[in-house]
Structure formats: C-alpha cells, structure tokens
Design an enzyme around this catalytic site. Sequence first.
Site, short mmCIF file in Angstrom:
data_model
loop_
_atom_site.label_atom_id
_atom_site.label_comp_id
_atom_site.label_asym_id
_atom_site.label_seq_id
_atom_site.Cartn_x
_atom_site.Cartn_y
_atom_site.Cartn_z
N SER A 19 0.84 -1.20 0.00
CA SER A 19 0.00 0.00 0.00
C SER A 19 0.87 1.26 0.00
O SER A 19 1.66 1.44 -0.92
CB SER A 19 -0.97 -0.08 1.18
OG SER A 19 -1.97 0.90 1.09
N HIS A 26 -3.90 -0.55 -4.55
CA HIS A 26 -5.37 -0.72 -4.44
C HIS A 26 -6.00 -0.37 -5.79
O HIS A 26 -6.98 0.34 -5.87
CB HIS A 26 -5.95 0.20 -3.36
CG HIS A 26 -5.39 -0.01 -1.99
ND1 HIS A 26 -5.77 -1.05 -1.18
CD2 HIS A 26 -4.47 0.69 -1.27
CE1 HIS A 26 -5.13 -0.99 -0.01
NE2 HIS A 26 -4.32 0.06 -0.05
N GLU A 78 -13.16 8.13 -10.97
CA GLU A 78 -13.62 9.09 -11.96
C GLU A 78 -12.46 9.33 -12.92
O GLU A 78 -11.33 8.96 -12.64
CB GLU A 78 -14.11 10.40 -11.33
CG GLU A 78 -13.10 11.08 -10.45
CD GLU A 78 -13.65 12.39 -9.87
OE1 GLU A 78 -13.95 13.29 -10.66
OE2 GLU A 78 -13.74 12.51 -8.64
#
Lengths: 272, 272
Positions: A128, A170, A146
């Site tokens: 991460s 992710h 988006e």
Amino acid sequence: MAEASGPLIIIGGHEDKENDRLILKEIAERVGDGKLVIATVASHEPEGYFDTYKAAFAALGVTNLVELYVHERGETRDDRFAELMREAAGVFFTGGDQLRISSQIGDTPIERMVREIHNRGGLIAGTSAGASVMSETMLVKGTSSESHRVGDLHMAPGLGLVPDVIIDQHFAERGRIGRLLGAVAQNPRVLGIGIDEDTAIIVEGSRFRVVGAGAVYIVDGSGVTHSNIAEARPERTLSMHDVRLHVLSGGDSFDLDKRCPREPAPAKEKAD
Amino acid sequence: MAEASGPLIIIGGHEDKENDRLILKEIAERVGDGKLVIATVASHEPEGYFDTYKAAFAALGVTNLVELYVHERGETRDDRFAELMREAAGVFFTGGDQLRISSQIGDTPIERMVREIHNRGGLIAGTSAGASVMSETMLVKGTSSESHRVGDLHMAPGLGLVPDVIIDQHFAERGRIGRLLGAVAQNPRVLGIGIDEDTAIIVEGSRFRVVGAGAVYIVDGSGVTHSNIAEARPERTLSMHDVRLHVLSGGDSFDLDKRCPREPAPAKEKAD
C-alpha cells in the site's frame, strides 16, 4: 539499480495474511531465519500492525521480527535505530500514508540504512503506502473512480528504489486507472505500474514477476501522440491518445528496460 | 451503417438534466419541434422517468414528448405503438436494465420502427442501459472495481445499431476498465468503448465526437500479443498484453473505421 541489489517485493495492499499467504511466503523465503524489520512508520496510529504481521509471519516460520517506528523526524538519529536495523535480512514497509514515510525518514540515517540493506542484497518490501514510496516520484492524492482532471494530481518525491516508474496501489479496487494515466501523461519517461490488492511484483534486477490474486496494469506512454495534460484549465478532463496498456496476472513477468511483458510458460490445459 | 442513417447519441448515464444540459442540448438541437419518443422500457418501475425528462427537455424547447413503455412483450404488436412512433424525430432510451430492452422489444415491431426512424435519418439516443443496448453484443454483468476474472462476463445480443463495438457505461465511476478489457479479449474484432457519466458520443456515419464532462475510453485489442481469456479456470485473473488505449474527452473525435482518434483544433491557451 545494480544487478547485485536485493529484491523488492511491492504489494498493492491487503495481502492475504491468513490463508495461502502467497505473497508473504515470498518474503518469508527470502528472509528465512534472518531479521525482518517491520517499518510501521507510514501509520499515524501504528498499534496493531506489528502484532498482525508477527502472527502472519510466525505461521511461515519467520520469527525474528523487530518494529521500526518514528514519532518525529528528530528521533531518526537515535542510536537505537542503528542497532535495530543492524544485519537485517529485510525491511517491510506497512500501509498508511506514503507522505509520512518520505517526510519522516527521507534523507535521514534510517533511509540510508534501508538503502544499505538493499545494496548488499537484502529484501525491501512494501504494501500500500509502502509500495508507493518505492518509486522515484509517488502519487499522493488524485481522483479515484472518476476520469482524471488535468489539474488534479498530487505527487511527491519517493524513496526511489525503482527508477523511472510510478507505482499505484489498491488499483482496480479503487478505480485508479484515470490518475495513473494522468501521472504518465505528465512525463511518459516514467512507466505507470498499478497493482491490485493481494497482488505483488517481485523486482529482481530489471525484471519483475507478478504474484497473487489480482492484476498489475502497466501504462506505457512512450508512444502517446496527443495529450492535453498541460492545458491551462485544471478542471479539464484528461485526453491521451495511443497509450500502450498491459494487464499482467500471476506468473507473468515484465522487462523494465525493454518495457515488454513475458507470459508464463504455457500450462497443459485444453478448451471444452 | 449507411452514411444516410441518422445520428446516435450514446450517453454513459447520469447526464446533466438541470444545469448546462450539454448532452440533452445536442438531442434538442436534432429533434427541434419534432416528436421525441422517450422509451422507458429498460426500467422495471418506469414511474417518474418520463416526467423528469419532460421537464428537462421543456427547458430546452422540446415539448412534443411521448412515452413508450411495454409491460409485456405480447403488447408490442398493439396498434397504439405504431401510432405513438409515427413520424417521430427521435427515440431516447432511458436507463434501467439493458436485458429488459432487448428481451421485451428485440425482434418485435417496435424494434423495426426504431430502425426505420434511424434509417430515415432520425435520432436514436440512449443513456446507461439505453447506451449498452446500442451495440451488437452488450455487456450485461461483470466485475466492477476489481480486475477481470476470465470466466466472469455476461454478454447478450443488443440492438446492434453500432456494429463491431461493445459499449459500457458509468465507466470510470464504477471502475469498469477490467470488464471491458475482458470483453475485448474475447474477440478483438470488437472495439471497446467505455463512456463516463454525464458524457456522450455522438455517432454520425463512421465517426463520433465526445461531448460532456467526463472521458471516453477506447480499448483496441487488434494488436494484442497474448491473452489468457480462453483459460480453463474461470477464476483466473485476466492477462492481456499490448492493448492500445485512448482516453478521449470533450471535443475529441474518433474514426471507427480507422480506429483512430482526432484531437480538437488547438485553442489559444498558454502555460504559466
């Protein structure tokens, strides 16, 4: 990165800690009974991280674990860190905030010790935020789920263990293809690498191999014929023509110098 | 698709109905004071859709609106539909379930009347499910916000107003790049077109232009050198090398025959 440097294991977050532990196994194999430093410095509240990894690695036979945490940058000159990292076989950066890693340990004795471990062949792993920080320039903030707006990207200097790449994590889970495309549009010199959760790349020399459940997306902007990233209006939606995209999954490997994927050797399977 | 056919306006869902109404304006310009058929057939509960569009179009000067709804396929031979669609300037398919459109009106007199309107130069528009149904084969179900599993795609025959493409909608918002890649991997003959919310493509002849706030993603698989889509294990994550990807935004256009984007004429802007 010299060929003699140690491996990097770069994980997209949420690696399996209880079942197959495919990715943690790759770390365990390389650390063996050596000392593994669990660097929880990315987290503002590190409580619990170390214990979780201690349990997960114990099940894989890795028991020599120490925790590295820094409350304030000023502490980093403390001798106890030199002692903590002495002769470590590997360092594993856990998740949190990548800016916390770079701002607290960047250009400190701790960062130099991490590089020394890497240079003498030790393992550096990160998940991460700990994955993002491996790149020269890291994505800090940007749109998820988006399409990218040209003015909407926050980047910061990372530790730079892998040159000429930007790593995002992710990846599919948070719909980050838009922001990675935006980052690559800024300068196609960098190769975009988006890593899904429970998925990792294992970098050895100038190659890496994919391990885990998800996919790794490679955004190669070297052939881009048009982009509007330098447009004056920051709210403008990104436009970017002729991107080369590779989707890699477990077993695939990739040549970072040639920017070229290699598929795994074919298994004996047949259609029905 | 003959050059003489009417335009198609294919919208990724959630088009602005209250402010700029950029996309609805494109419909209004083409319909004028002609009759616009609002086909709410995609919805299991169509109440409210027609009134919403009636208000939105009234503000743009389009007032001759009629609603087309079918409760059961058996009704489609009813004469009232022929009357309803007679001399319509356009048909607009609203959102819901694309399978409801294809299963209720596919191969019925209503579908034939839609084609007639298109063939004589009328407008056919669709948003969300109404966008998906424009393609020859449509995506019905698939993973969102995760990487594609090779066995995880549901497709169905659409109305086929645009040949050789697969259209997906709510694209960046629902993280659908994975499933569109999977669909194209199945047969790179089809071009993948992913349309964001409040974004549309206006197809005229073999070209389209992008209008609206978001982006349109084009997945061209013609140069793919490797994919594992035919693998026996359905839970395997998709691997697909050498995809050509274009990100288009407002003003960009695209040649469907040549599979080639065109950027807008440069505006006079300067960096600072």
